[in-house]
Each structure stands twice: as structure tokens, then as C-alpha cells.
Design a protein around this motif. Structure first.
Motif, PDB file in Angstrom:
ATOM      1  N   UNK A  25     -13.401  -4.503  40.588  1.00 27.17           N
ATOM      2  CA  UNK A  25     -14.319  -3.567  41.229  1.00 27.17           C
ATOM      3  C   UNK A  25     -13.551  -2.449  41.945  1.00 27.17           C
ATOM      4  N   UNK A  26     -13.986  -1.208  41.723  1.00 26.59           N
ATOM      5  CA  UNK A  26     -13.424   0.016  42.316  1.00 26.59           C
ATOM      6  C   UNK A  26     -12.129   0.481  41.646  1.00 26.59           C
ATOM      7  N   UNK A  27     -11.501  -0.366  40.869  1.00 21.84           N
ATOM      8  CA  UNK A  27     -10.273   0.034  40.189  1.00 21.84           C
ATOM      9  C   UNK A  27     -10.641   0.569  38.802  1.00 21.84           C
ATOM     10  N   UNK A  28     -10.489   1.881  38.641  1.00 21.88           N
ATOM     11  CA  UNK A  28     -10.934   2.552  37.413  1.00 21.88           C
ATOM     12  C   UNK A  28      -9.775   3.153  36.626  1.00 21.88           C
ATOM     13  N   UNK A  29      -8.978   3.992  37.259  1.00 20.63           N
ATOM     14  CA  UNK A  29      -7.826   4.553  36.564  1.00 20.63           C
ATOM     15  C   UNK A  29      -6.557   3.790  36.863  1.00 20.63           C
ATOM     16  N   UNK A  30      -6.694   2.652  37.517  1.00 19.92           N
ATOM     17  CA  UNK A  30      -5.508   1.921  37.974  1.00 19.92           C
ATOM     18  C   UNK A  30      -5.658   0.410  37.871  1.00 19.92           C
ATOM     19  N   UNK A  31      -6.536  -0.084  37.006  1.00 23.65           N
ATOM     20  CA  UNK A  31      -6.682  -1.523  36.806  1.00 23.65           C
ATOM     21  C   UNK A  31      -5.602  -2.010  35.838  1.00 23.65           C
ATOM     22  N   UNK A  32      -5.222  -3.294  35.885  1.00 23.23           N
ATOM     23  CA  UNK A  32      -4.234  -3.815  34.937  1.00 23.23           C
ATOM     24  C   UNK A  32      -4.796  -3.836  33.515  1.00 23.23           C
ATOM     25  N   UNK A  33      -3.914  -3.689  32.564  1.00 19.41           N
ATOM     26  CA  UNK A  33      -4.339  -3.760  31.159  1.00 19.41           C
ATOM     27  C   UNK A  33      -4.782  -5.174  30.801  1.00 19.41           C
ATOM     28  N   UNK A  34      -4.096  -6.167  31.361  1.00 19.98           N
ATOM     29  CA  UNK A  34      -4.416  -7.557  31.057  1.00 19.98           C
ATOM     30  C   UNK A  34      -3.878  -8.449  32.169  1.00 19.98           C
ATOM     31  N   UNK A  35      -4.232  -9.724  32.106  1.00 21.74           N
ATOM     32  CA  UNK A  35      -3.752 -10.680  33.107  1.00 21.74           C
ATOM     33  C   UNK A  35      -3.610 -12.056  32.487  1.00 21.74           C
ATOM     34  N   UNK A  36      -2.847 -12.897  33.117  1.00 30.45           N
ATOM     35  CA  UNK A  36      -2.750 -14.314  32.776  1.00 30.45           C
ATOM     36  C   UNK A  36      -2.542 -15.094  34.061  1.00 30.45           C
ATOM     37  N   UNK A  37      -2.744 -16.414  34.002  1.00 30.07           N
ATOM     38  CA  UNK A  37      -2.581 -17.250  35.192  1.00 30.07           C
ATOM     39  C   UNK A  37      -1.783 -18.498  34.831  1.00 30.07           C
ATOM     40  N   UNK A  38      -0.782 -18.778  35.643  1.00 34.40           N
ATOM     41  CA  UNK A  38      -0.025 -20.020  35.549  1.00 34.40           C
ATOM     42  C   UNK A  38      -0.396 -20.898  36.736  1.00 34.40           C
ATOM     43  N   UNK A  39      -0.147 -22.207  36.614  1.00 33.10           N
ATOM     44  CA  UNK A  39      -0.548 -23.115  37.688  1.00 33.10           C
ATOM     45  C   UNK A  39       0.357 -24.330  37.731  1.00 33.10           C
ATOM     46  N   UNK A  40       0.336 -25.015  38.879  1.00 29.88           N
ATOM     47  CA  UNK A  40       1.138 -26.225  39.041  1.00 29.88           C
ATOM     48  C   UNK A  40       0.585 -27.062  40.177  1.00 29.88           C
ATOM     49  N   UNK A  41       0.929 -28.345  40.163  1.00 35.02           N
ATOM     50  CA  UNK A  41       0.699 -29.226  41.306  1.00 35.02           C
ATOM     51  C   UNK A  41       2.033 -29.336  42.013  1.00 35.02           C
ATOM     52  N   UNK A  42       2.152 -28.653  43.154  1.00 33.49           N
ATOM     53  CA  UNK A  42       3.427 -28.561  43.860  1.00 33.49           C
ATOM     54  C   UNK A  42       3.503 -29.666  44.912  1.00 33.49           C
ATOM     55  N   UNK A  43       4.599 -30.414  44.868  1.00 35.23           N
ATOM     56  CA  UNK A  43       4.826 -31.475  45.842  1.00 35.23           C
ATOM     57  C   UNK A  43       6.062 -31.135  46.659  1.00 35.23           C
ATOM     58  N   UNK A  44       5.894 -31.062  47.983  1.00 36.01           N
ATOM     59  CA  UNK A  44       7.024 -30.827  48.863  1.00 36.01           C
ATOM     60  C   UNK A  44       7.580 -29.423  48.761  1.00 36.01           C
ATOM     61  N   UNK A  86       8.785 -21.207  46.313  1.00 37.87           N
ATOM     62  CA  UNK A  86       7.716 -21.129  45.322  1.00 37.87           C
ATOM     63  C   UNK A  86       7.983 -20.073  44.258  1.00 37.87           C
ATOM     64  N   UNK A  87       8.515 -18.921  44.640  1.00 36.77           N
ATOM     65  CA  UNK A  87       8.657 -17.813  43.700  1.00 36.77           C
ATOM     66  C   UNK A  87       9.451 -18.218  42.460  1.00 36.77           C
ATOM     67  N   UNK A  88      10.608 -18.829  42.664  1.00 39.57           N
ATOM     68  CA  UNK A  88      11.439 -19.221  41.526  1.00 39.57           C
ATOM     69  C   UNK A  88      10.765 -20.295  40.694  1.00 39.57           C
ATOM     70  N   UNK A  89      10.156 -21.279  41.353  1.00 42.09           N
ATOM     71  CA  UNK A  89       9.480 -22.358  40.633  1.00 42.09           C
ATOM     72  C   UNK A  89       8.366 -21.828  39.736  1.00 42.09           C
ATOM     73  N   UNK A  90       7.690 -20.785  40.212  1.00 42.65           N
ATOM     74  CA  UNK A  90       6.502 -20.311  39.499  1.00 42.65           C
ATOM     75  C   UNK A  90       6.811 -19.764  38.109  1.00 42.65           C
ATOM     76  N   UNK A  91       8.041 -19.398  37.851  1.00 46.23           N
ATOM     77  CA  UNK A  91       8.414 -18.904  36.522  1.00 46.23           C
ATOM     78  C   UNK A  91       8.159 -19.952  35.442  1.00 46.23           C
ATOM     79  N   UNK A  92       8.196 -21.219  35.836  1.00 49.12           N
ATOM     80  CA  UNK A  92       8.138 -22.302  34.859  1.00 49.12           C
ATOM     81  C   UNK A  92       6.825 -23.088  34.922  1.00 49.12           C
ATOM     82  N   UNK A  93       5.848 -22.575  35.662  1.00 53.75           N
ATOM     83  CA  UNK A  93       4.561 -23.249  35.730  1.00 53.75           C
ATOM     84  C   UNK A  93       3.833 -23.165  34.393  1.00 53.75           C
TER      85      UNK A  93
END
Length: 331
Positions: free
Chosen positions: A248-267, A273-280
């Protein structure tokens, strides 16, 4: 303490007016309405602007006290939560700021405090300076629903930010109830992102739809290879069944596409988190986006079981207003 040295700023501002925060009572707000304390925008200065009571100020300002005592305001937080730290902001108050301030808190499950409520001092009186931010860590694990903000003896404060983790009694959530587990009101919080040049990452989790383009997460234009991303911790572990990506409201500046990664993080810590997220694992494969629209996904979602964190990837850059992750709480 500086903003750079205040790690609690990554938590939700429980005193944000957009969450429903408001003052229940105030001893005096003659010059400036106490509820301006909770506005999400930075305080502004309006040169030469006066109203019937004097100079217009963007914050709470009481009259000069001519008798003993001090001013205070009782505040109902928009969402109860455990408080990690506060910012008492006196921006633009120079000859009229309070010399000091303190905070008390209480928890009322239903309704508002009365004469029997127990108030706990969470921030003893601290010295204030004019036109400055004052960052104070608190890190109290107990949930609080109300604050009493005391200024000694009088004066003006531009903003009060109360950063913490929203509280919810998850035991009351039924097994078949579907909730937005990423919502700020349910304890979701944005931990890190590649860039937030135009809009803060935490806006993604605010209630309702964005009010304008500034009420979302927006990155600068990427001039190097790669893509932008944001990492979000869910309010509670759960299995995701439906995802909404709102541009919403993003017209000339919205992303072309998106994806989502996920994990169950323990400890571990948030900093890891940033480095770990590459491999989720992939929760949502790449999906095309369009401008100024809600995009809902269900059948495309991978069944990964319970998760605690997600990483929203946008390609290559741009703005997203809201991210909703609906699912059932893991027991």
C-alpha cells in the motif's frame, strides 16, 4: 547513553499513539497537550506559532509551578509489555524543560489503576537537559500496562518512547485459533535489516494498513548486486498458514518480487541471527509483487512445522507497508 549504545531501541515502542496509547489523567498540560508525547513522528518546531495559551510546542508542557509539588501524567500503554528501556526526549524545549523526571509502572489486567493499584518505580529520578534525547535501559521482565510519568517540578517534554516486548497470555489462545504471529501487538519484532533509509523496519508489524508511504519499511535504491531483507522474530512459535505482503502507497518504488525464509531458532543472541538467516529454509518461494496492493499467499507456503523467525527478502529493493504471518500457536 547515546542512541547508538541503546540496544533496546530495536524493541516495539509500547507508548506509540498508533497502538492506542493515551493519557488517562494529567496534573497540568496548559501549554501543550500531554497526548503529543506519544506521536510516532519526531517533534517539530514551528517558528512564530502561538495559540491562546502561548507558544505552540510539539509535546507536553505544563505551566510554571508557583507552589510545592510536581507534575505527572498517568498513561495507559497501547499494549502491555515488559519494558527494556525508555527515551525521554526534550527536543525543542530549551528554557522550559524539566530538570529531572522519573517513571512508575503497574499492571492492571482489566481496566485502569485505582487507589488499590501498586505502583513500582522503574526509573528513579534522572537529570534532563534541554533539546536532548535521554536513553535509559530498564530491562524489567514483568509486564506493565500503565505508567506514571513524573516531571520535577514542571516544564515540557517532546516525546516519551517506551521500548519493550508486548505481553500476551498465550495460554488463553485456543489450538484452532489463527493469529498474526508477526504483529507488534502479539509480540512480533523486527530484529535487523539490510537497509531502512526511508522507513523503519518495525513499521511492517504495526496494526492496520499503512497511513502513507512513510508508514512502512523502505530501503534506498540499491546500486550494488544483491537484494534487501529484514529479519522478524515472531511473538510466539507457530505454524504459518497464510501470508500477506502489503505494498500500500508504494507505487513507483515497490519491490519487483519477494520471498520468505524461516527457521525455529534455539538459543543464541539477536546479533547472531543475520548470518544464520542465510541458510534458513524457504517458507515462501519467490513471488511477483505489484504496486499499492495486498498480496495474499496460502497454497504457495511450505509446511515447515513450527518456526520462530522469518527473513523477508525483497528483490532488489523498495518499500513494503505491512507483513502479516497468520498461523496457529505451537504447543
Amino acid at each position: 547513553m547515546t542512541a547508538y549504545a541503546a540496544p533496546f531501541l530495536k524493541y516495539v515502542n509500547l507508548a506509540d499513539a498508533r497502538l492506542g496509547t493515551r493519557a488517562l489523567s494529567v496534573t497540568d498540560d496548559w501549554f501543550a497537550d500531554v497526548n503529543r508525547l506519544f506521536q510516532p513522528t519526531a517533534a517539530v518546531w514551528k517558528e512564530g506559532v502561538f495559540d491562546d495559551n502561548g507558544k505552540w510546542m510539539d509535546g507536553w508542557e505544563s505551566r510554571r509551578k508557583r507552589f510545592e509539588g510536581y507534575d505527572s501524567a498517568v498513561i495507559r500503554l497501547g499494549v502491555p509489555g515488559s519494558i527494556k528501556g525508555v527515551d525521554i526526549d526534550t527536543s525543542h524545549f530549551t528554557g522550559n524543560y524539566p530538570p529531572s523526571a522519573s517513571l512508575e509502572a503497574c499492571f492492571v489486567a482489566d481496566g485502569d489503576p485505582d487507589d488499590t493499584s501498586e505502583w513500582i518505580e522503574i526509573l528513579p529520578a534522572v537529570a534532563l537537559q534541554g533539546d536532548s534525547h535521554h536513553y535509559h535501559a530498564i530491562d524489567d521482565a514483568r509486564p506493565f500496562s500503565h505508567l506514571r510519568f513524573n516531571i520535577y517540578p514542571d516544564g515540557g517534554v517532546a516525546r516519551l518512547r517506551v521500548h519493550g516486548i508486548p505481553y500476551r497470555d498465550w495460554a488463553t489462545v485456543t489450538a484452532d485459533e489463527s493469529l498474526d504471529l508477526a504483529a507488534a501487538l502479539n509480540g512480533g519484532r523486527a530484529l535487523a535489516c539490510s537497509d531502512q533509509h526511508y522507513g523503519h523496519m518495525g513499521n511492517l508489524l504495526n496494526p492496520g494498513r499503512g497511513v502513507n508511504m512513510g508508514d512502512g519499511w523502505e530501503t534506498a535504491r540499491r546500486r550494488t548486486p544483491g537484494n534487501d531483507w529484514v529479519i522478524i522474530a515472531l511473538g510466539h512459535p507457530g505454524e504459518i498458514e497464510r501470508i500477506v505482503v502489503d505494498t500500500l502507497h508504494f507505487k513507483g518504488n515497490y519491490p519487483d518480487s519477494c520471498s520468505i525464509q524461516a527457521a525455529f531458532v534455539k538459543g543464541g543472541t539477536d546479533a547472531q541471527i543475520e548470518t544464520q538467516s542465510l541458510f534458513w529454509r524457504e517458507l515462501l518461494p519467490s513471488q511477483k509483487l505489484s504496486m499499492h496492493a495486498e498480496h495474499e499467499f496460502a497454497g504457495q507456503i511450505a509446511r515447515l512445522g513450527p518456526i520462530t523467525h522469518v527473513r523477508l527478502n525483497v528483490f532488489p529493493d523498495g518499500g513494503v507497508s505491512r507483513l502479516r504471518l497468520f498461523g496457529k500457536v505451537a504447543r
